[in-house]
Design a protein around this motif. Structure first.
Motif, PDB file in Angstrom:
ATOM      1  N   VAL A  41       0.820  -1.211   0.000  1.00  0.00           N
ATOM      2  CA  VAL A  41       0.000   0.000   0.000  1.00  0.00           C
ATOM      3  C   VAL A  41       0.857   1.266   0.000  1.00  0.00           C
ATOM      4  O   VAL A  41       0.343   2.369  -0.030  1.00  0.00           O
ATOM      5  CB  VAL A  41      -0.962   0.048   1.206  1.00  0.00           C
ATOM      6  CG1 VAL A  41      -1.979  -1.059   1.100  1.00  0.00           C
ATOM      7  CG2 VAL A  41      -0.211  -0.054   2.516  1.00  0.00           C
ATOM      8  N   LEU A  54      -0.277  -2.267   7.509  1.00  0.00           N
ATOM      9  CA  LEU A  54      -0.135  -3.505   6.754  1.00  0.00           C
ATOM     10  C   LEU A  54       1.322  -3.982   6.782  1.00  0.00           C
ATOM     11  O   LEU A  54       1.590  -5.180   6.889  1.00  0.00           O
ATOM     12  CB  LEU A  54      -0.596  -3.309   5.308  1.00  0.00           C
ATOM     13  CG  LEU A  54      -0.641  -4.607   4.519  1.00  0.00           C
ATOM     14  CD1 LEU A  54      -1.822  -5.456   4.944  1.00  0.00           C
ATOM     15  CD2 LEU A  54      -0.697  -4.340   3.037  1.00  0.00           C
ATOM     16  N   GLN A  81       2.202 -15.872  -3.397  1.00  0.00           N
ATOM     17  CA  GLN A  81       0.946 -16.598  -3.607  1.00  0.00           C
ATOM     18  C   GLN A  81      -0.245 -15.713  -3.222  1.00  0.00           C
ATOM     19  O   GLN A  81      -1.285 -15.754  -3.863  1.00  0.00           O
ATOM     20  CB  GLN A  81       0.959 -17.860  -2.746  1.00  0.00           C
ATOM     21  CG  GLN A  81      -0.156 -18.842  -3.107  1.00  0.00           C
ATOM     22  CD  GLN A  81      -0.451 -19.790  -1.951  1.00  0.00           C
ATOM     23  OE1 GLN A  81       0.388 -20.034  -1.094  1.00  0.00           O
ATOM     24  NE2 GLN A  81      -1.655 -20.306  -1.931  1.00  0.00           N
ATOM     25  N   ARG A  82      -0.063 -14.891  -2.172  1.00  0.00           N
ATOM     26  CA  ARG A  82      -1.190 -14.096  -1.672  1.00  0.00           C
ATOM     27  C   ARG A  82      -1.249 -12.711  -2.295  1.00  0.00           C
ATOM     28  O   ARG A  82      -2.333 -12.140  -2.437  1.00  0.00           O
ATOM     29  CB  ARG A  82      -1.095 -13.985  -0.152  1.00  0.00           C
ATOM     30  CG  ARG A  82      -1.424 -15.280   0.537  1.00  0.00           C
ATOM     31  CD  ARG A  82      -0.866 -15.327   1.933  1.00  0.00           C
ATOM     32  NE  ARG A  82      -1.207 -16.585   2.590  1.00  0.00           N
ATOM     33  CZ  ARG A  82      -0.600 -17.729   2.365  1.00  0.00           C
ATOM     34  NH1 ARG A  82       0.381 -17.787   1.482  1.00  0.00           N
ATOM     35  NH2 ARG A  82      -0.966 -18.821   2.993  1.00  0.00           N
ATOM     36  N   TYR A  83      -0.088 -12.148  -2.628  1.00  0.00           N
ATOM     37  CA  TYR A  83      -0.079 -10.762  -3.105  1.00  0.00           C
ATOM     38  C   TYR A  83       0.405 -10.623  -4.553  1.00  0.00           C
ATOM     39  O   TYR A  83       0.385  -9.530  -5.101  1.00  0.00           O
ATOM     40  CB  TYR A  83       0.810  -9.900  -2.194  1.00  0.00           C
ATOM     41  CG  TYR A  83       0.135  -9.530  -0.894  1.00  0.00           C
ATOM     42  CD1 TYR A  83      -0.725  -8.443  -0.835  1.00  0.00           C
ATOM     43  CD2 TYR A  83       0.336 -10.275   0.248  1.00  0.00           C
ATOM     44  CE1 TYR A  83      -1.364  -8.108   0.336  1.00  0.00           C
ATOM     45  CE2 TYR A  83      -0.295  -9.945   1.432  1.00  0.00           C
ATOM     46  CZ  TYR A  83      -1.150  -8.850   1.472  1.00  0.00           C
ATOM     47  OH  TYR A  83      -1.781  -8.529   2.627  1.00  0.00           O
TER      48      TYR A  83
ATOM     49  N   PHE B  37      -3.219  -2.626  -9.139  1.00  0.00           N
ATOM     50  CA  PHE B  37      -2.279  -3.525  -9.809  1.00  0.00           C
ATOM     51  C   PHE B  37      -2.037  -4.819  -9.034  1.00  0.00           C
ATOM     52  O   PHE B  37      -2.166  -5.894  -9.590  1.00  0.00           O
ATOM     53  CB  PHE B  37      -0.974  -2.786 -10.087  1.00  0.00           C
ATOM     54  CG  PHE B  37      -0.036  -3.551 -10.975  1.00  0.00           C
ATOM     55  CD1 PHE B  37       1.235  -3.841 -10.558  1.00  0.00           C
ATOM     56  CD2 PHE B  37      -0.451  -4.013 -12.206  1.00  0.00           C
ATOM     57  CE1 PHE B  37       2.090  -4.554 -11.359  1.00  0.00           C
ATOM     58  CE2 PHE B  37       0.396  -4.729 -13.012  1.00  0.00           C
ATOM     59  CZ  PHE B  37       1.668  -5.010 -12.585  1.00  0.00           C
ATOM     60  N   PRO B  38      -1.712  -4.716  -7.727  1.00  0.00           N
ATOM     61  CA  PRO B  38      -1.510  -5.990  -7.026  1.00  0.00           C
ATOM     62  C   PRO B  38      -2.812  -6.697  -6.675  1.00  0.00           C
ATOM     63  O   PRO B  38      -2.807  -7.863  -6.356  1.00  0.00           O
ATOM     64  CB  PRO B  38      -0.764  -5.594  -5.753  1.00  0.00           C
ATOM     65  CG  PRO B  38      -1.069  -4.170  -5.552  1.00  0.00           C
ATOM     66  CD  PRO B  38      -1.422  -3.573  -6.878  1.00  0.00           C
ATOM     67  N   ILE B  43      -4.339 -13.975  -7.458  1.00  0.00           N
ATOM     68  CA  ILE B  43      -3.814 -14.503  -6.203  1.00  0.00           C
ATOM     69  C   ILE B  43      -4.728 -15.613  -5.696  1.00  0.00           C
ATOM     70  O   ILE B  43      -5.871 -15.734  -6.140  1.00  0.00           O
ATOM     71  CB  ILE B  43      -3.691 -13.408  -5.144  1.00  0.00           C
ATOM     72  CG1 ILE B  43      -5.057 -12.744  -4.934  1.00  0.00           C
ATOM     73  CG2 ILE B  43      -2.662 -12.376  -5.544  1.00  0.00           C
ATOM     74  CD1 ILE B  43      -5.503 -12.751  -3.542  1.00  0.00           C
ATOM     75  N   ALA B  44      -4.214 -16.408  -4.811  1.00  0.00           N
ATOM     76  CA  ALA B  44      -4.992 -17.522  -4.263  1.00  0.00           C
ATOM     77  C   ALA B  44      -5.148 -17.338  -2.761  1.00  0.00           C
ATOM     78  O   ALA B  44      -4.238 -17.625  -2.011  1.00  0.00           O
ATOM     79  CB  ALA B  44      -4.279 -18.837  -4.568  1.00  0.00           C
ATOM     80  N   LEU B 142      -3.675 -11.201   5.821  1.00  0.00           N
ATOM     81  CA  LEU B 142      -2.488 -11.567   5.041  1.00  0.00           C
ATOM     82  C   LEU B 142      -2.780 -12.783   4.164  1.00  0.00           C
ATOM     83  O   LEU B 142      -2.310 -12.855   3.029  1.00  0.00           O
ATOM     84  CB  LEU B 142      -1.307 -11.840   5.969  1.00  0.00           C
ATOM     85  CG  LEU B 142      -0.725 -10.578   6.613  1.00  0.00           C
ATOM     86  CD1 LEU B 142       0.218 -10.936   7.735  1.00  0.00           C
ATOM     87  CD2 LEU B 142      -0.018  -9.717   5.583  1.00  0.00           C
ATOM     88  N   ASN B 143      -3.572 -13.725   4.681  1.00  0.00           N
ATOM     89  CA  ASN B 143      -3.898 -14.908   3.884  1.00  0.00           C
ATOM     90  C   ASN B 143      -4.724 -14.550   2.652  1.00  0.00           C
ATOM     91  O   ASN B 143      -4.700 -15.267   1.659  1.00  0.00           O
ATOM     92  CB  ASN B 143      -4.686 -15.913   4.736  1.00  0.00           C
ATOM     93  CG  ASN B 143      -3.761 -16.791   5.550  1.00  0.00           C
ATOM     94  OD1 ASN B 143      -2.572 -16.898   5.248  1.00  0.00           O
ATOM     95  ND2 ASN B 143      -4.296 -17.406   6.581  1.00  0.00           N
ATOM     96  N   GLY B 145      -4.348 -11.639   1.061  1.00  0.00           N
ATOM     97  CA  GLY B 145      -3.645 -10.636   0.281  1.00  0.00           C
ATOM     98  C   GLY B 145      -4.284  -9.270   0.398  1.00  0.00           C
ATOM     99  O   GLY B 145      -4.309  -8.490  -0.550  1.00  0.00           O
ATOM    100  N   LEU B 146      -4.769  -8.959   1.596  1.00  0.00           N
ATOM    101  CA  LEU B 146      -5.458  -7.678   1.805  1.00  0.00           C
ATOM    102  C   LEU B 146      -4.486  -6.504   1.643  1.00  0.00           C
ATOM    103  O   LEU B 146      -3.338  -6.571   2.059  1.00  0.00           O
ATOM    104  CB  LEU B 146      -6.049  -7.651   3.221  1.00  0.00           C
ATOM    105  CG  LEU B 146      -6.961  -6.461   3.523  1.00  0.00           C
ATOM    106  CD1 LEU B 146      -8.368  -6.767   3.077  1.00  0.00           C
ATOM    107  CD2 LEU B 146      -6.950  -6.123   5.006  1.00  0.00           C
ATOM    108  N   THR B 147      -4.974  -5.424   1.000  1.00  0.00           N
ATOM    109  CA  THR B 147      -4.140  -4.219   0.922  1.00  0.00           C
ATOM    110  C   THR B 147      -4.683  -3.109   1.805  1.00  0.00           C
ATOM    111  O   THR B 147      -3.963  -2.178   2.127  1.00  0.00           O
ATOM    112  CB  THR B 147      -4.054  -3.711  -0.530  1.00  0.00           C
ATOM    113  OG1 THR B 147      -5.371  -3.522  -1.017  1.00  0.00           O
ATOM    114  CG2 THR B 147      -3.322  -4.696  -1.406  1.00  0.00           C
TER     115      THR B 147
END
Lengths: 130, 186
Positions: A41, A54, A81-83, B37-38, B43-44, B142-143, B145-147
């Motif tokens: 972010v 974050l 994998q997550r981001y 973008f991210p 993502i999984a 985090l699992n 992929g939260l921004t």
């Protein structure tokens, strides 16, 4: 008696430095990984530099994963994998990023070639005049 | 010789300019927000810790996230929110509307929030969530992929990520969310 207490004190001191050293391997790895992971972010900051919430969460997660005996590569993969790839400060080398990695070199070489040609032609012109 | 050289420079230069130009045209397109973008669906999200968290006081009956996911029996939506988050208040009326139309489909996770503050927020502004917990330690954030908050994920019945909204469900994001949800529900 006095000597024995002193000796055991020294032994204690030594033991504590040893364990502190053992701990710091994990800390060194964590610090290196903090510099490799992007705060998603923030504008162009690693999670080592950023104090965003974050980034704090991500740092805590890195430490958790290190304590879980994961390798550096596994931890990087965990975040990718997550981001996605964007989480890495160094984008991975793959066809999509070829322009990113080799573009500047190509542009530099092209510029050098043009400059060289211009200089050579100038020299040739001077030689023709004299 | 000289003509061939000049031609080579012109051709190479044109190719370079076109290449850089198209990169800039793509990269500087205002429709392509760097924030998005991210946050793609490439993502999984990891469901291994899904359901782990702290129940909100007064909402203990709605703390079983996994049961809510099973009960949904179809596509479901996960929404990260926080009582301290102002943009979350923008989408809150729509969340209430959505959950009224699709009971049981919306699961809420409070991000970096005090369970008491989150509970107060839901009591004052209305609770759109079939199940809601505070995401202690940001494990789920985090699992997934939260921004940031708010962020909303649309999942198919099998848990595949179909759509992800990196901001409040208003305007274009709301339209995209509705489209994704309708496609998922069919």
């Amino acid at each position: 008696m006095m000597r024995r207490t002193l000796l055991s004190l020294f032994a204690l001191l030594f033991a504590s430095t040893v364990s502190a050293h053992a701990q710091s391997i994990g800390e060194v790895r964590a610090k290196a990984l903090f510099n490799e992971l992007r705060c998603v972010v923030c504008a162009g900051q690693s999670i080592a530099e950023s104090n965003a919430e974050l980034a704090q969460d991500m740092r805590e997660q890195v430490v958790l994963l290190i304590n879980d005996n994961r390798s550096d590569a596994e931890i990087r993969d965990w975040f990718v994998q997550r981001y996605g790839d964007a989480v890495l400060m160094n984008p991975p080398l793959k066809p999509l990023t070829f322009a990113l990695w080799f573009g500047p070199v190509l542009i530099f070489l092209f510029g050098m070639a043009v400059t060289g040609l211009v200089l050579l032609r100038g020299r040739a012109r001077l030689r023709n005049k004299s | 010789m000289r003509i061939a050289l000049r031609l080579a420079i012109i051709v190479l230069g044109t190719v370079l300019i076109l290449l850089i130009g198209s990169l800039l045209w793509f990269g500087l397109n205002p429709q392509r927000s760097p924030a998005s973008f991210p946050t793609s669906t490439a993502i999984a999200p990891d469901f291994s810790a899904f359901g782990q968290g702290t129940p909100l006081p007064g909402y203990e009956d709605a703390a079983d996230v996994l049961a809510a996911r099973r009960a949904a029996e179809g596509p479901f939506v996960v929404n990260f929110f926080a009582s301290w988050c102002q943009p979350c208040r923008l989408e809150h009326p729509y969340l209430l509307e959505f959950s009224a139309a699709n009971p049981g489909a919306l699961i809420g996770l409070a991000y970096r929030d005090d369970p008491i503050d989150a509970a107060t927020y839901l009591t004052n502004d209305g609770n759109p969530y079939a199940a809601v917990i505070a995401d202690t330690g940001s494990t789920n954030a985090l699992n997934f992929g939260l921004t940031g908050v708010p962020e909303t994920y649309v999942f198919g019945a099998d848990g595949t990520l179909l759509f992800r909204s990196p901001g409040p469900l208003i305007g274009a994001l709301k339209t995209q969310f509705i489209d994704a949800w309708e496609a998922a529900s069919q």
